[in-house]
Design a protein around this motif. Structure first.
Motif, PDB file in Angstrom:
ATOM      1  N   ALA A   1      -0.521   1.338  -1.344  1.00  0.00           N
ATOM      2  CA  ALA A   1      -1.729   0.665  -1.840  1.00  0.00           C
ATOM      3  C   ALA A   1      -1.366  -0.403  -2.867  1.00  0.00           C
ATOM      4  CB  ALA A   1      -2.689   1.685  -2.443  1.00  0.00           C
ATOM      5  N   GLY A   2      -0.414  -0.119  -3.720  1.00  0.00           N
ATOM      6  CA  GLY A   2       0.036  -1.099  -4.711  1.00  0.00           C
ATOM      7  C   GLY A   2       0.682  -2.313  -4.072  1.00  0.00           C
ATOM      8  N   LEU A   3       1.481  -2.099  -3.045  1.00  0.00           N
ATOM      9  CA  LEU A   3       2.098  -3.227  -2.341  1.00  0.00           C
ATOM     10  C   LEU A   3       1.060  -4.076  -1.616  1.00  0.00           C
ATOM     11  CD1 LEU A   3       5.356  -1.603  -0.930  1.00  0.00           C
ATOM     12  CD2 LEU A   3       5.166  -3.346  -2.711  1.00  0.00           C
ATOM     13  N   LEU A   4       0.078  -3.424  -0.984  1.00  0.00           N
ATOM     14  CA  LEU A   4      -0.996  -4.177  -0.333  1.00  0.00           C
ATOM     15  C   LEU A   4      -1.784  -4.997  -1.341  1.00  0.00           C
ATOM     16  CD1 LEU A   4      -2.434  -1.642   2.260  1.00  0.00           C
ATOM     17  CD2 LEU A   4      -1.323  -3.819   2.731  1.00  0.00           C
ATOM     18  N   PHE A   5      -2.077  -4.400  -2.486  1.00  0.00           N
ATOM     19  CA  PHE A   5      -2.830  -5.111  -3.518  1.00  0.00           C
ATOM     20  C   PHE A   5      -2.023  -6.291  -4.051  1.00  0.00           C
ATOM     21  CE2 PHE A   5      -4.205  -5.691  -7.946  1.00  0.00           C
ATOM     22  CZ  PHE A   5      -5.525  -6.015  -7.714  1.00  0.00           C
ATOM     23  N   ALA A   6      -0.740  -6.076  -4.321  1.00  0.00           N
ATOM     24  CA  ALA A   6       0.104  -7.167  -4.820  1.00  0.00           C
ATOM     25  C   ALA A   6       0.202  -8.295  -3.803  1.00  0.00           C
ATOM     26  CB  ALA A   6       1.485  -6.633  -5.164  1.00  0.00           C
ATOM     27  N   GLY A   7       0.312  -7.945  -2.533  1.00  0.00           N
ATOM     28  CA  GLY A   7       0.378  -8.966  -1.490  1.00  0.00           C
ATOM     29  C   GLY A   7      -0.909  -9.754  -1.380  1.00  0.00           C
ATOM     30  N   SER A   8      -2.046  -9.074  -1.461  1.00  0.00           N
ATOM     31  CA  SER A   8      -3.326  -9.784  -1.347  1.00  0.00           C
ATOM     32  C   SER A   8      -3.567 -10.690  -2.549  1.00  0.00           C
ATOM     33  CB  SER A   8      -4.473  -8.789  -1.185  1.00  0.00           C
ATOM     34  OG  SER A   8      -4.647  -8.023  -2.352  1.00  0.00           O
ATOM     35  N   VAL A   9      -3.168 -10.266  -3.724  1.00  0.00           N
ATOM     36  CA  VAL A   9      -3.301 -11.117  -4.917  1.00  0.00           C
ATOM     37  C   VAL A   9      -2.377 -12.326  -4.802  1.00  0.00           C
ATOM     38  CG1 VAL A   9      -2.910 -11.211  -7.419  1.00  0.00           C
ATOM     39  CG2 VAL A   9      -4.125  -9.282  -6.431  1.00  0.00           C
TER      40      VAL A   9
ATOM     41  N   PHE B   1      -6.231 -19.016   2.924  1.00  0.00           N
ATOM     42  CA  PHE B   1      -5.493 -18.132   2.027  1.00  0.00           C
ATOM     43  C   PHE B   1      -6.411 -17.578   0.942  1.00  0.00           C
ATOM     44  CE2 PHE B   1      -0.716 -18.489   2.420  1.00  0.00           C
ATOM     45  CZ  PHE B   1      -0.760 -18.853   3.744  1.00  0.00           C
ATOM     46  N   ILE B   2      -7.259 -18.447   0.386  1.00  0.00           N
ATOM     47  CA  ILE B   2      -8.154 -17.995  -0.684  1.00  0.00           C
ATOM     48  C   ILE B   2      -9.159 -16.980  -0.154  1.00  0.00           C
ATOM     49  CG2 ILE B   2     -10.061 -18.730  -2.161  1.00  0.00           C
ATOM     50  CD1 ILE B   2      -8.549 -21.201  -2.797  1.00  0.00           C
ATOM     51  N   THR B   3      -9.758 -17.272   0.991  1.00  0.00           N
ATOM     52  CA  THR B   3     -10.802 -16.359   1.483  1.00  0.00           C
ATOM     53  C   THR B   3     -10.218 -15.031   1.939  1.00  0.00           C
ATOM     54  OG1 THR B   3     -10.676 -17.435   3.650  1.00  0.00           O
ATOM     55  CG2 THR B   3     -12.397 -18.183   2.141  1.00  0.00           C
ATOM     56  N   LYS B   4      -9.128 -15.068   2.662  1.00  0.00           N
ATOM     57  CA  LYS B   4      -8.537 -13.807   3.142  1.00  0.00           C
ATOM     58  C   LYS B   4      -7.915 -13.006   2.010  1.00  0.00           C
ATOM     59  CE  LYS B   4      -7.775 -15.399   7.822  1.00  0.00           C
ATOM     60  NZ  LYS B   4      -8.334 -16.753   7.728  1.00  0.00           N
ATOM     61  N   GLY B   5      -7.190 -13.665   1.121  1.00  0.00           N
ATOM     62  CA  GLY B   5      -6.587 -12.964  -0.019  1.00  0.00           C
ATOM     63  C   GLY B   5      -7.633 -12.430  -0.979  1.00  0.00           C
ATOM     64  N   GLY B   6      -8.675 -13.222  -1.219  1.00  0.00           N
ATOM     65  CA  GLY B   6      -9.736 -12.776  -2.115  1.00  0.00           C
ATOM     66  C   GLY B   6     -10.535 -11.631  -1.533  1.00  0.00           C
ATOM     67  N   ALA B   7     -10.807 -11.680  -0.228  1.00  0.00           N
ATOM     68  CA  ALA B   7     -11.556 -10.591   0.412  1.00  0.00           C
ATOM     69  C   ALA B   7     -10.747  -9.299   0.400  1.00  0.00           C
ATOM     70  CB  ALA B   7     -11.919 -10.981   1.838  1.00  0.00           C
TER      71      ALA B   7
ATOM     72  N   THR C   1      -8.355  -8.490  -1.728  1.00  0.00           N
ATOM     73  CA  THR C   1      -8.283  -8.027  -3.118  1.00  0.00           C
ATOM     74  C   THR C   1      -9.582  -7.330  -3.522  1.00  0.00           C
ATOM     75  OG1 THR C   1      -6.781  -9.830  -3.666  1.00  0.00           O
ATOM     76  CG2 THR C   1      -7.902  -8.766  -5.497  1.00  0.00           C
ATOM     77  N   ALA C   2     -10.715  -7.922  -3.184  1.00  0.00           N
ATOM     78  CA  ALA C   2     -12.006  -7.308  -3.516  1.00  0.00           C
ATOM     79  C   ALA C   2     -12.178  -5.967  -2.801  1.00  0.00           C
ATOM     80  CB  ALA C   2     -13.146  -8.248  -3.154  1.00  0.00           C
ATOM     81  N   LEU C   3     -11.749  -5.908  -1.545  1.00  0.00           N
ATOM     82  CA  LEU C   3     -11.846  -4.657  -0.795  1.00  0.00           C
ATOM     83  C   LEU C   3     -10.993  -3.564  -1.426  1.00  0.00           C
ATOM     84  CD1 LEU C   3     -12.811  -3.161   1.822  1.00  0.00           C
ATOM     85  CD2 LEU C   3     -10.653  -3.924   2.829  1.00  0.00           C
ATOM     86  N   LEU C   4      -9.772  -3.895  -1.798  1.00  0.00           N
ATOM     87  CA  LEU C   4      -8.894  -2.895  -2.412  1.00  0.00           C
ATOM     88  C   LEU C   4      -9.398  -2.464  -3.782  1.00  0.00           C
ATOM     89  CD1 LEU C   4      -5.409  -4.226  -1.331  1.00  0.00           C
ATOM     90  CD2 LEU C   4      -6.532  -2.155  -0.561  1.00  0.00           C
ATOM     91  N   LEU C   5      -9.944  -3.399  -4.561  1.00  0.00           N
ATOM     92  CA  LEU C   5     -10.520  -3.013  -5.849  1.00  0.00           C
ATOM     93  C   LEU C   5     -11.728  -2.095  -5.661  1.00  0.00           C
ATOM     94  CD1 LEU C   5     -10.298  -6.302  -7.930  1.00  0.00           C
ATOM     95  CD2 LEU C   5      -9.055  -4.166  -8.307  1.00  0.00           C
ATOM     96  N   GLY C   6     -12.559  -2.397  -4.669  1.00  0.00           N
ATOM     97  CA  GLY C   6     -13.708  -1.538  -4.381  1.00  0.00           C
ATOM     98  C   GLY C   6     -13.295  -0.150  -3.930  1.00  0.00           C
ATOM     99  N   LEU C   7     -12.284  -0.080  -3.078  1.00  0.00           N
ATOM    100  CA  LEU C   7     -11.796   1.226  -2.642  1.00  0.00           C
ATOM    101  C   LEU C   7     -11.176   2.010  -3.791  1.00  0.00           C
ATOM    102  CD1 LEU C   7     -10.204   0.382   0.826  1.00  0.00           C
ATOM    103  CD2 LEU C   7     -12.280   1.698   0.375  1.00  0.00           C
ATOM    104  N   GLY C   8     -10.476   1.317  -4.679  1.00  0.00           N
ATOM    105  CA  GLY C   8      -9.906   1.990  -5.851  1.00  0.00           C
ATOM    106  C   GLY C   8     -10.980   2.532  -6.763  1.00  0.00           C
ATOM    107  N   TRP C   9     -12.024   1.725  -6.986  1.00  0.00           N
ATOM    108  CA  TRP C   9     -13.127   2.190  -7.823  1.00  0.00           C
ATOM    109  C   TRP C   9     -13.805   3.401  -7.189  1.00  0.00           C
ATOM    110  CZ3 TRP C   9     -18.319   2.745  -6.890  1.00  0.00           C
ATOM    111  CH2 TRP C   9     -19.103   3.014  -7.999  1.00  0.00           C
ATOM    112  N   ALA C  10     -14.050   3.322  -5.888  1.00  0.00           N
ATOM    113  CA  ALA C  10     -14.726   4.425  -5.198  1.00  0.00           C
ATOM    114  C   ALA C  10     -13.870   5.685  -5.209  1.00  0.00           C
ATOM    115  CB  ALA C  10     -15.059   4.022  -3.764  1.00  0.00           C
ATOM    116  N   SER C  11     -12.568   5.540  -5.043  1.00  0.00           N
ATOM    117  CA  SER C  11     -11.712   6.727  -5.016  1.00  0.00           C
ATOM    118  C   SER C  11     -11.671   7.416  -6.373  1.00  0.00           C
ATOM    119  CB  SER C  11     -10.303   6.364  -4.567  1.00  0.00           C
ATOM    120  OG  SER C  11      -9.670   5.549  -5.533  1.00  0.00           O
TER     121      SER C  11
END
Length: 125
Positions: A12-20, A70-76, A78-88
């Motif tokens: 999850a950390g690697l996915l988040f770092a890659g999306s950012v 790049f901005i739309t895919k990376g931002g989406a 990142t937002a998805l991973l932050l939302g999943l982290g908050w929910a978890s």
């Protein structure tokens, strides 16, 4: 089980770092596109405040080219991973036992009848 938790957190950390990284690479592309086309104010703003790149990219999609994707895919992502982290964190079940605060468990229990300390006064003869 501990190894699985560590591996899941690492992935999850690697996915988040890659999306950012993808998001900020897109922001850098937008900054370069703005500066190359003589828009110094937008270029400076998007360099110092990278999320403003999204506003410039929305307005000038043809100008920024690949950076918009790049901005739309990376931002989406990142937002998805932050939302999943908050929910978890917020949707995990709470333990039903030992829910007291740590200091409450460490301090001794108060006595049933607390006696007042004796008043020390001057001794009269």
């Amino acid at each position: 089980m501990e190894i699985l938790i560590i591996l899941a957190a690492s992935v999850a950390g690697l996915l988040f770092a890659g999306s950012v990284a993808v998001f900020y690479l897109g922001c850098l592309g937008v900054t370069m596109a703005a500066l190359n086309n003589g828009r110094i104010v937008w270029g400076s703003l998007t360099f110092f405040i990278p999320p403003l790149s999204l506003l410039f990219a929305l307005k000038n999609r043809q100008l920024v080219g690949w950076a918009y994707g790049f901005i739309t895919k990376g931002g989406a992502m990142t937002a998805l991973l932050l939302g999943l982290g908050w929910a978890s964190v917020h949707l995990m079940p709470m333990p039903q036992h030992n829910t007291g605060q740590l200091m409450e468990r460490l301090l001794p229990k108060p006595a049933d009848q607390a006696s007042a300390p004796a008043q020390a006064g001057p001794v009269q003869q």
